[in-house]
Scaffold this motif. Structure first.
Motif, short mmCIF file in Angstrom:
data_model
loop_
_atom_site.label_atom_id
_atom_site.label_comp_id
_atom_site.label_asym_id
_atom_site.label_seq_id
_atom_site.Cartn_x
_atom_site.Cartn_y
_atom_site.Cartn_z
N ALA A 164 0.55 -1.33 -0.03
CA ALA A 164 -0.11 -0.14 -0.06
C ALA A 164 0.84 1.28 0.11
O ALA A 164 0.46 2.35 -0.53
CB ALA A 164 -0.96 0.11 1.35
N THR A 165 2.01 1.26 0.46
CA THR A 165 3.05 2.41 0.27
C THR A 165 3.73 2.59 -0.83
O THR A 165 4.61 3.43 -1.03
CB THR A 165 4.04 2.19 1.70
OG1 THR A 165 4.86 0.98 1.27
CG2 THR A 165 3.41 2.06 2.91
N GLY A 166 3.46 1.36 -2.08
CA GLY A 166 4.02 1.75 -3.10
C GLY A 166 5.30 1.03 -3.44
O GLY A 166 5.72 0.88 -4.67
N THR A 167 5.73 0.07 -2.53
CA THR A 167 6.88 -0.73 -2.70
C THR A 167 6.62 -2.00 -3.40
O THR A 167 5.36 -2.41 -3.29
CB THR A 167 7.40 -0.87 -1.42
OG1 THR A 167 7.81 0.04 -0.67
CG2 THR A 167 8.51 -1.93 -1.74
N ALA A 168 7.28 -2.31 -4.48
CA ALA A 168 6.92 -3.46 -5.11
C ALA A 168 8.12 -4.40 -5.39
O ALA A 168 9.30 -4.00 -5.53
CB ALA A 168 6.69 -3.02 -6.85
N ARG A 169 7.88 -5.62 -5.24
CA ARG A 169 8.76 -6.74 -5.34
C ARG A 169 8.33 -7.97 -5.94
O ARG A 169 7.07 -8.12 -5.96
CB ARG A 169 9.43 -7.21 -3.88
CG ARG A 169 10.73 -6.12 -3.34
CD ARG A 169 11.58 -6.00 -4.20
NE ARG A 169 12.53 -5.03 -3.39
CZ ARG A 169 12.72 -3.58 -3.54
NH1 ARG A 169 11.57 -3.08 -4.61
NH2 ARG A 169 13.35 -2.89 -3.04
N ARG A 170 9.03 -8.88 -6.49
CA ARG A 170 8.66 -10.13 -7.07
C ARG A 170 8.91 -11.25 -6.18
O ARG A 170 10.01 -11.15 -5.69
CB ARG A 170 9.44 -10.39 -8.36
CG ARG A 170 9.19 -9.24 -9.67
CD ARG A 170 9.83 -9.79 -10.84
NE ARG A 170 9.03 -10.58 -11.69
CZ ARG A 170 9.35 -10.95 -12.98
NH1 ARG A 170 10.72 -11.06 -13.22
NH2 ARG A 170 8.49 -11.52 -13.69
N ALA A 171 7.91 -12.06 -6.19
CA ALA A 171 7.85 -13.25 -5.26
C ALA A 171 8.21 -14.50 -6.19
O ALA A 171 7.20 -14.81 -7.13
CB ALA A 171 6.64 -13.64 -4.37
N ASP A 172 9.27 -15.10 -5.62
CA ASP A 172 9.46 -16.32 -6.49
C ASP A 172 8.30 -17.70 -6.28
O ASP A 172 8.23 -18.24 -7.11
CB ASP A 172 11.03 -16.88 -6.35
CG ASP A 172 11.95 -15.79 -6.84
OD1 ASP A 172 12.13 -15.47 -7.78
OD2 ASP A 172 12.62 -15.29 -5.86
N GLN A 173 8.18 -17.51 -5.07
CA GLN A 173 7.15 -18.79 -4.67
C GLN A 173 6.11 -18.20 -3.71
O GLN A 173 6.73 -17.47 -2.65
CB GLN A 173 7.87 -19.82 -4.07
CG GLN A 173 6.89 -21.13 -4.08
CD GLN A 173 7.66 -22.49 -3.43
OE1 GLN A 173 7.96 -22.19 -2.14
NE2 GLN A 173 7.89 -23.25 -4.24
N VAL A 174 4.89 -18.43 -4.04
CA VAL A 174 4.07 -18.25 -2.95
C VAL A 174 3.07 -19.64 -2.64
O VAL A 174 2.80 -20.13 -3.60
CB VAL A 174 2.78 -17.28 -3.15
CG1 VAL A 174 1.96 -16.75 -2.33
CG2 VAL A 174 3.74 -15.96 -3.64
N THR A 175 2.92 -20.08 -1.69
CA THR A 175 2.24 -21.07 -1.25
C THR A 175 1.33 -21.19 0.13
O THR A 175 1.64 -20.41 1.11
CB THR A 175 3.29 -22.24 -0.94
OG1 THR A 175 2.55 -23.55 -0.83
CG2 THR A 175 4.04 -22.00 0.10
N ASP A 176 0.22 -22.12 0.16
CA ASP A 176 -0.40 -21.97 1.22
C ASP A 176 -0.28 -23.62 1.96
O ASP A 176 -0.96 -23.90 3.04
CB ASP A 176 -1.90 -21.81 1.17
CG ASP A 176 -2.49 -22.84 -0.06
OD1 ASP A 176 -1.68 -23.80 -0.30
OD2 ASP A 176 -3.55 -22.82 -0.19
N LEU A 177 1.17 -24.02 1.82
CA LEU A 177 1.45 -25.48 2.50
C LEU A 177 1.53 -24.99 3.86
O LEU A 177 2.08 -24.03 4.39
CB LEU A 177 2.69 -25.78 1.71
CG LEU A 177 3.26 -27.13 2.22
CD1 LEU A 177 2.25 -28.16 1.91
CD2 LEU A 177 4.68 -27.37 1.83
#
Length: 878
Positions: A129-142
């Motif tokens: 929400a503050t404008g910072t952007a990054r890429r996530a290599d993996q997102v999981t709900d394990l």
């Protein structure tokens, strides 16, 4: 010095069995005693020989241990990815097995535990929400609280998520979003609110950006298109590999993971170390040759007291054995120390914990034996000739510098030609036979080439004799000193030539190419975007429209320093599958088998596009001549397989559709570009009567996209994909992202050149130190004649420059000829070989490197004189 030696004359009868054993043992002990005394008597030479052996031995020790340590077994590799599970069903592996996606669910035995989760299959942009952007290599709900998942993620602090709304972040993301345990992370894309309860890293790669959640974040429609399901199974008991293989496919297990052995990699590390020791052995051999000349009086006294040639050879060779053993022990000990110092850093370099160091007695023995053997052989070669010096000449203490044998040149040429021939055979058989056998043959061919260059090094040093008459002062002293110590000087020149030949060879390979060079460039540079929009309901045009104003505003915010240019193009009908009208083929000479290609559009090659492509001068000329060029495909004649320099491509819409000849790019490009890789000049389009339309924009950033910019563009692309489909319009962003960067051939060439110069300077420094340790008599004579310290510094500088230049001169044919001949030999009959000579590399090695060596040697001599002022030694009574 008086010595009594037990020996046997030519006409004597053999001794009794016990007597022979005692005499032989006494001879070995006597030779070993003399060798030990000489090693202690020449501490400078001994230390430098030890260093020349120790450096490769240290490198071999460190690298072999690290390679073995970083080699995971099948169980370790499976556990890093799937924890304590016995079976895993992941779409990444299912896709590799035919029919796996439709395989029926097997019946597991009673007591089996099954855990299911969702995993993001590709990197995703996250925006706070503050404008910072990054890429996530993996997102999981394990569920990482389950014992089955233990080992997949390593906690750095906190705990694993247990309920919805809790999340675990990798340190990389936590730092980027400025959050810690207990903070709340509010994301605007996707719209998630997570309370951070843990910081952890993936066991497979600590550098991955990871997000672990426990809610329904990955069940949203926008996420379902980019996620896959993961099923982990824990069977009861301890199933064997045979039992695990019954579930394959589609389930993966430790039994199905390909096993890797490090033996092959370790063997090639040992081969590389042997080559390095062979190069160092050339310098060591020169040092022992000078040492043998200094021991001529001792050798003459031994001969006068009845010692035969075998005892003299044994005495000189054992000096190499002792020095090599000490150097190998020093190198191995230094390797152990380096490994202990690296223990806390190695894991961070490879981004995972490889476990305890894996040592191999076989590797250790091979490394130590190789180090000792290199020094022994280096001492044995000059020992053979020194042992044959007549007694009177040896007692005189001088061995006249003889002329080079006439057979040296033809022998060197024969060895060099044989090495090139072997390399050609290896390159010609690149598609058949064992790769290890070819590699060993290539090493053998390279050693033959170096052996031929060794002969050339001696000839080059001998050819410097007339130079001494043409120069004066310190330069004349330096040249005569180099020529007088021909054995050592030739060894130094050859060692430098071997290092520099690698730079010349790589430069030649980089400059050379064939007429059908393969393109491996990305489709877009990592600093450029092409943005266009399409109306899904509009079928009359190809729909390459300018991006909406909202998208333009967002891109201006993400890339504020970028330049924008309108992309202009000539559009084509449909998908290019329709046949050309007969009138379009009139007057065209199309050979049977030539392909007919239709593409979506031709991009107009204006300055912004040409910057994006990075065409070579040859291909720019081809574009100017034909008016159109293809930089993506390499078409060939379908009947003969011969690569085409031009091809026929359809262009235009409706009745104006026609076929034109398009040149095919010969050289590699910076990027192939989006939408087919076909480009046309504005003049060519006008001459054909084809309309040019705007087809989006080209955005060029002054520097490659950083991680924040790539993540922001990724977020924008996701929103455009989801929202645009519903609105009936699609905005497409053609970009490469962070993966589009690559090192240019020129950069690689300069890196290799820099490494070669650095290694050459190290070899040269050790060689000059050996020269200083073995030529005290020359220095004493100069001092007795009134030479000033500045003269001594100048002599060192001239020697360094002369040896460096001679090494570069020998390296030019040594590195260029084999690569050029092999390159031309493997060029097919349907190709045209363009052999390029690395002129800039040659200039740096022949001119700049000797100047640098002279400056370093002058400064080193000044430091040495300040630390230990030069004074008369005891050479007269030594």
């Amino acid at each position: 010095m008086t010595a009594t030696v037990l020996t046997r004359g030519a006409g004597d009868q053999p001794f009794a069995g016990r007597r022979v054993t005692r005499v032989a043992g006494s001879a070995w002990r006597f030779a070993a005693r003399l060798a030990r005394r000489e090693v202690r008597r020449r501490p400078g030479r001994t230390l430098l020989v030890m260093l020349l052996v120790a450096v490769p031995v240290c490198g071999m020790t460190v690298i072999t241990v690290l390679v073995r340590t970083n080699n995971d077994s099948a169980s370790e590799a499976f556990a890093r990815r799937f924890g304590r599970a016995d079976l895993a069903l992941d779409s990444g592996f299912v896709a590799q097995t035919a029919g796996a996606t439709t395989a029926p669910t097997p019946s597991f035995p009673a007591g089996t535990q099954v855990l299911r989760a969702r995993v993001l299959v590709s990197p995703i942009g996250l925006a706070s929400a503050t404008g910072t952007a990054r890429r996530a290599d993996q997102v999981t709900d394990l569920d990482f609280t389950d014992p089955m998942t233990r080992g997949i993620v390593s906690l750095r602090s906190g705990r694993f998520p247990r309920v919805a709304g809790e999340a675990l972040l990798s340190p990389k993301l936590a730092t980027a979003f400025h959050v810690k345990i207990g903070d709340t992370l509010r994301l605007s894309a996707p719209e998630w609110t997570e309370r951070i309860v843990g910081i952890g890293v993936r066991a497979t790669n600590w550098n991955d950006a990871v997000v672990a959640v426990r809610g329904s974040e990955l069940t949203a429609p926008a996420m379902q298109a980019v996620t896959t399901s993961l099923t982990l199974v824990k069977l009861p008991g301890h199933p064997s590999d045979t039992e695990l293989l019954r579930y394959a496919p589609p389930y993966l297990s430790r039994a199905a993971v390909p096993t890797r052995t490090p033996d092959r990699a370790v063997n090639w590390i040992l081969v590389a170390g042997m080559v390095a020791l062979a190069i160092a052995g050339i310098v060591i051999s020169g040092a022992f040759a000078v040492g043998a000349r200094r021991q001529l009086v001792t050798l003459g006294q031994l001969s006068a007291n009845g010692a035969d040639e075998s005892l003299l050879r044994r005495t000189l060779s054992l000096q190499g054995v002792i020095s090599g053993a000490l150097g190998s022990a020093l190198g191995f000990g230094a390797g152990v120390v380096v490994l202990l110092l690296l223990r806390g850093h190695f894991s961070s370099w490879i981004h995972h914990d490889p476990g305890a160091y894996v040592w191999s007695a076989r590797d250790t023995a091979a490394v130590l034996v190789t180090g000792v053997a290199a020094a022994t052989i280096a001492a044995f070669i000059p020992a053979r000739s020194a042992a044959r010096v007549p007694v009177l000449s040896a007692l005189a203490g001088r061995r006249p510098l003889g002329t080079l044998p006439r057979r040296l040149a033809p022998i060197g040429a024969g060895l060099f030609a044989s090495g090139v021939f072997v390399l050609v055979l290896v390159a010609s058989a690149a598609n058949s036979g064992s790769s290890d056998g070819r590699a060993l043959s290539a090493v053998f061919g390279g050693l033959l080439v170096l052996a031929g260059a060794c002969c050339a090094a001696s000839i080059v040093i001998a050819a410097l004799t007339p130079v001494a008459r043409a120069v004066h002062g310190a330069a004349r002293v330096a040249v005569r000193s180099v020529v007088r110590s021909r054995a050592r000087s030739a060894a130094v020149v050859m060692a430098l030539a071997a290092v520099n030949a690698g730079a010349i060879g790589i430069g030649t390979a980089a400059e050379s190419h064939t007429g059908s060079k393969t393109f491996d460039a990305p489709f877009m540079p990592n600093d450029t975007l092409i943005v266009s929009s399409s109306n899904l309901a509009d079928t009359t045009t190809r729909g390459f429209l300018p991006p909406p104003a909202s998208v333009q505003r967002t891109l201006h915010e993400i890339l504020p320093a970028s330049t924008w240019n309108v992309r202009r193009a000539v559009l084509n009908d449909g998908d290019g599958s329709a046949s050309l009208p007969p009138k379009a083929l009139k007057g065209l000479s199309i050979a049977p088998g030539d392909p007919q290609i239709a593409v979506p559009l031709f991009t107009v090659a204006d300055p912004a596009v040409l910057t994006m492509l990075g065409l070579s001068a040859h291909d720019r000329a081809a574009l100017a001549s034909s008016g159109a060029i293809s930089v993506h495909d390499k078409p060939t004649n379908q009947l003969t397989g011969v690569p085409l320099t031009s091809t026929q491509v359809s262009i235009g819409t409706g009745a104006a559709r026609q076929s034109i000849a398009v040149a095919v790019a010969r050289d590699a490009v910076r990027a192939t570009g989006a939408d087919g890789g076909y480009y046309i000049t504005a003049d060519k389009a006008h001459s054909l009567g084809l309309p040019i339309v705007d087809a989006g924009v080209i955005i060029h950033n002054p520097r490659p996209l950083d991680e924040s910019q790539a993540a922001s563009i990724d977020v924008l692309s996701q929103s455009l994909f989801v929202e645009g489909r519903a609105a009936g319009t699609v905005t497409d962003i053609a970009w490469t992202g962070l993966s589009g960067s690559r090192i240019s051939e020129k950069t690689i060439e300069q890196i290799v050149l820099g490494v070669a110069v650095l290694i050459a300077l190290i070899v040269l420094a050790m060689s000059l130190a050996l020269s200083a340790a073995e030529t005290r008599d020359e220095r004493d004579v100069l001092l007795s004649l009134g030479a000033r310290p500045s003269t001594m510094r100048a002599v060192s500088a001239y020697k360094a420059a002369l040896l460096s230049a001679a090494g570069a001169i020998v390296a030019i044919p040594t590195g260029f000829i084999p690569v050029a001949v092999v390159f031309m030999a493997v060029t097919r009959s349907d190709q045209v070989a363009h052999v390029g000579f690395p002129w800039w590399t040659m200039f740096e090695l022949v001119v700049l490197a000797p100047l640098l060596a002279a400056v370093v040697a002058y400064a080193g001599s000044a430091v040495a004189q300040a630390a230990r002022p030069t004074r008369m030694s005891t050479f007269a009574t030594d």
